[in-house]
Write a protein that holds these residues in place. Structure first.
Motif, mmCIF file in Angstrom:
data_model
loop_
_atom_site.group_PDB
_atom_site.id
_atom_site.type_symbol
_atom_site.label_atom_id
_atom_site.label_comp_id
_atom_site.label_asym_id
_atom_site.label_seq_id
_atom_site.Cartn_x
_atom_site.Cartn_y
_atom_site.Cartn_z
ATOM 1 N N PRO A 154 3.381 5.051 -7.904
ATOM 2 C CA PRO A 154 4.233 6.249 -7.661
ATOM 3 C C PRO A 154 3.694 7.021 -6.425
ATOM 4 N N GLY A 155 4.575 7.659 -5.791
ATOM 5 C CA GLY A 155 4.407 8.249 -4.517
ATOM 6 C C GLY A 155 3.771 9.471 -4.641
ATOM 7 N N VAL A 156 3.616 9.879 -5.801
ATOM 8 C CA VAL A 156 2.616 11.102 -6.283
ATOM 9 C C VAL A 156 1.932 10.794 -7.569
ATOM 10 N N ARG A 157 0.823 10.863 -7.492
ATOM 11 C CA ARG A 157 0.050 10.538 -8.651
ATOM 12 C C ARG A 157 0.355 11.549 -9.949
ATOM 13 N N PHE A 158 0.444 11.022 -10.999
ATOM 14 C CA PHE A 158 0.908 12.077 -12.162
ATOM 15 C C PHE A 158 0.110 13.216 -12.161
ATOM 16 N N ASP A 159 -1.252 13.036 -12.246
ATOM 17 C CA ASP A 159 -2.084 14.319 -12.019
ATOM 18 C C ASP A 159 -2.111 15.159 -10.967
ATOM 19 N N ASP A 160 -1.218 14.750 -9.960
ATOM 20 C CA ASP A 160 -0.941 15.703 -8.762
ATOM 21 C C ASP A 160 0.322 16.282 -8.800
ATOM 22 N N LEU A 161 1.253 16.071 -9.767
ATOM 23 C CA LEU A 161 2.449 16.627 -9.935
ATOM 24 C C LEU A 161 2.243 18.047 -10.108
ATOM 25 N N PRO A 162 3.002 19.203 -9.417
ATOM 26 C CA PRO A 162 3.122 20.492 -9.497
ATOM 27 C C PRO A 162 3.789 20.677 -11.073
ATOM 28 N N GLY B 19 11.575 28.290 -6.180
ATOM 29 C CA GLY B 19 10.581 28.243 -7.127
ATOM 30 C C GLY B 19 10.591 27.273 -8.383
ATOM 31 N N LEU B 20 11.504 26.514 -7.920
ATOM 32 C CA LEU B 20 11.759 25.485 -9.009
ATOM 33 C C LEU B 20 11.281 24.039 -8.516
ATOM 34 N N ASN B 21 10.782 23.084 -9.626
ATOM 35 C CA ASN B 21 10.139 21.913 -9.444
ATOM 36 C C ASN B 21 11.162 21.007 -10.396
ATOM 37 N N ILE B 22 11.829 20.006 -9.934
ATOM 38 C CA ILE B 22 12.715 19.166 -10.502
ATOM 39 C C ILE B 22 12.634 17.808 -10.202
ATOM 40 N N LEU B 23 12.544 17.026 -11.165
ATOM 41 C CA LEU B 23 12.337 15.814 -11.197
ATOM 42 C C LEU B 23 13.484 14.844 -11.455
ATOM 43 N N THR B 24 13.922 13.723 -10.705
ATOM 44 C CA THR B 24 15.081 12.782 -11.057
ATOM 45 C C THR B 24 14.665 11.587 -11.756
ATOM 46 N N PRO C 28 0.887 -1.301 -0.027
ATOM 47 C CA PRO C 28 -0.015 -0.076 -0.102
ATOM 48 C C PRO C 28 0.864 1.323 -0.155
ATOM 49 N N VAL C 29 0.405 2.176 -0.654
ATOM 50 C CA VAL C 29 1.182 3.575 -0.955
ATOM 51 C C VAL C 29 0.138 4.515 -0.536
ATOM 52 N N THR C 30 0.457 5.682 0.542
ATOM 53 C CA THR C 30 -0.109 7.077 0.443
ATOM 54 C C THR C 30 0.302 7.863 -0.268
ATOM 55 N N PRO C 31 -0.050 8.339 -1.356
ATOM 56 C CA PRO C 31 0.675 9.297 -2.207
ATOM 57 C C PRO C 31 0.614 10.579 -1.552
ATOM 58 N N SER C 32 1.447 11.456 -1.798
ATOM 59 C CA SER C 32 1.791 12.977 -1.582
ATOM 60 C C SER C 32 1.139 13.658 -2.477
ATOM 61 N N ILE C 33 0.759 15.005 -1.972
ATOM 62 C CA ILE C 33 0.223 15.953 -3.079
ATOM 63 C C ILE C 33 1.259 17.066 -2.667
ATOM 64 N N PRO C 34 2.186 17.355 -3.327
ATOM 65 C CA PRO C 34 3.249 18.406 -3.190
ATOM 66 C C PRO C 34 2.437 19.851 -3.535
ATOM 67 N N PRO C 35 3.046 20.846 -2.881
ATOM 68 C CA PRO C 35 2.737 22.357 -3.210
ATOM 69 C C PRO C 35 3.066 22.691 -4.422
ATOM 70 N N VAL C 36 2.440 23.478 -5.179
ATOM 71 C CA VAL C 36 2.746 24.014 -6.457
ATOM 72 C C VAL C 36 4.208 24.619 -6.315
ATOM 73 N N ARG C 37 4.496 25.412 -5.631
ATOM 74 C CA ARG C 37 6.085 25.706 -5.573
ATOM 75 C C ARG C 37 6.574 25.953 -3.990
ATOM 76 N N ILE C 38 7.760 25.972 -4.102
ATOM 77 C CA ILE C 38 8.543 26.383 -2.687
ATOM 78 C C ILE C 38 9.245 27.696 -3.162
ATOM 79 N N GLU D 163 7.459 11.367 -22.054
ATOM 80 C CA GLU D 163 6.291 11.831 -23.217
ATOM 81 C C GLU D 163 5.127 12.678 -22.449
ATOM 82 N N ARG D 164 4.899 11.910 -21.452
ATOM 83 C CA ARG D 164 3.875 12.335 -20.604
ATOM 84 C C ARG D 164 4.009 13.784 -19.945
ATOM 85 N N LEU D 165 5.394 13.692 -19.573
ATOM 86 C CA LEU D 165 5.954 15.055 -19.194
ATOM 87 C C LEU D 165 5.843 16.196 -20.044
ATOM 88 N N PHE D 166 6.426 15.854 -21.216
ATOM 89 C CA PHE D 166 6.533 16.768 -22.344
ATOM 90 C C PHE D 166 5.166 17.332 -22.665
#
Length: 302
Positions: free
Chosen positions: A83-91, A56-61, A25-35, A112-115
């Motif tokens: 995934p620990g963040v649902r794709f639709d919940d990404l900032p 103010g940057l959001n970086i994915l590795t 089981p995973v409890t996904p996070s909902i990150p803030p839009v920006r820090i 491709e989804r990110l693009f």
């Protein structure tokens, strides 16, 4: 390093795979839009995918949201943790760092989804840009050589540094594209993304000489058994902790655990081994973190 297809076959034919669950089981996070300030917020999406938020940057590795770390939809390592963040919940994603072209690190469906969703800038070692552009025409990708930097703005710079690893997406393109670790220089101190690497003391020494102690390091702690096959390219938890010491004992987080069964160690082995090593060496768990998938935390400035 084991460098022939025969070595791979030997491993697969003699593998003694530890137990992995079908799913957890995973409890996904909902990150803030920006820090917007110097705060560094870190979210463990899973495997080597981490969301870094600062300035103010959001970086994915090394992003992967696919069900399998494989070129095939029906075979290959299958994720046991969503995934620990649902794709639709990404900032909004500004920058994507892709360390090398193995399928668990350079996942084309996710790129491709990110693009399509964010059109981020993708930074990657030389040669991987051509692979991406063939699959995703128009993707904003910039390739870097070892030691080469890209200055995003006056406060943030990305540099590609060497790591002990290798590249291939088939039997016929071994080492035709480069691989590397990323350094993110930003207010608060440098961030070191050592994606998927074997233990190499000299590279830690080079890092310290150039950047000083990192504010925060992403260090791999999984996919390390059997050692005769994995040692060159994948450090184990003890080597990750040794790397942490050699980098000056800032803050660190373990990656590449509890999502895809990429090697022979059991599901819980990296967490247990790391816990024992940290206790033996007197390192607080708040300094070398191993979050659950979906976990997040903040790192103070250096």
């Amino acid at each position: 390093m084991p460098d022939r297809f025969g070595d791979f076959l030997k491993w697969r034919l003699t593998a003694d795979r530890g137990l992995w669950p079908e799913s957890i089981p995973v409890t996904p996070s909902i990150p803030p839009v920006r820090i917007s300030d110097h705060t560094l917020r870190v979210t463990y999406v899973g495997h080597c995918t981490v969301l870094l938020q600062t300035q103010g940057l959001n970086i994915l590795t090394d992003p992967i949201w696919s069900e399998r770390a494989s070129p095939l939809s029906f075979a290959g390592p299958k994720r046991v943790a969503a995934p620990g963040v649902r794709f639709d919940d990404l900032p909004p994603i500004d920058v994507v760092l892709v360390s090398h072209n193995h399928y668990d690190h350079m996942d084309m469906p996710t790129l491709e989804r990110l693009f399509k969703a964010f059109n981020p800038l993708v930074l990657t070692p030389l040669g991987n840009d051509a692979i991406m552009l063939r699959s995703i025409p128009g993707i904003r990708v910039k390739a870097l050589d070892w030691g080469e930097s890209f200055e995003l703005n006056r406060q943030v710079r990305f540099t590609l540094e060497p790591m002990q690893h290798w590249s291939a997406r088939s039997l016929f393109d071994r080492r035709e594209a480069l691989w590397g670790a990323f350094v993110v220089e930003a207010p608060g101190g440098p961030i070191y993304f050592l994606a998927d690497a074997g233990y190499t003391k000299s590279l830690s020494e080079q890092f310290i000489a150039r950047y000083g102690t990192p504010r925060f390091s992403l260090l791999p702690v999984g996919a390390y058994e059997p050692r005769w096959f994995m040692q060159y390219a994948h450090m184990n938890p003890a080597e990750a902790v040794q790397t942490y010491f050699e980098l000056g004992e800032g803050y660190a987080m373990g990656t590449q655990h509890e999502v895809f069964a990429m090697a022979d160690e059991a599901y819980g082995a990296p967490r247990q081994a790391l816990s024992e090593i940290l206790q033996a060496r007197g390192i607080g768990r708040e300094r070398f973190l191993l979050p659950e998938v979906g976990g997040w935390f903040t790192i103070p400035p250096r």
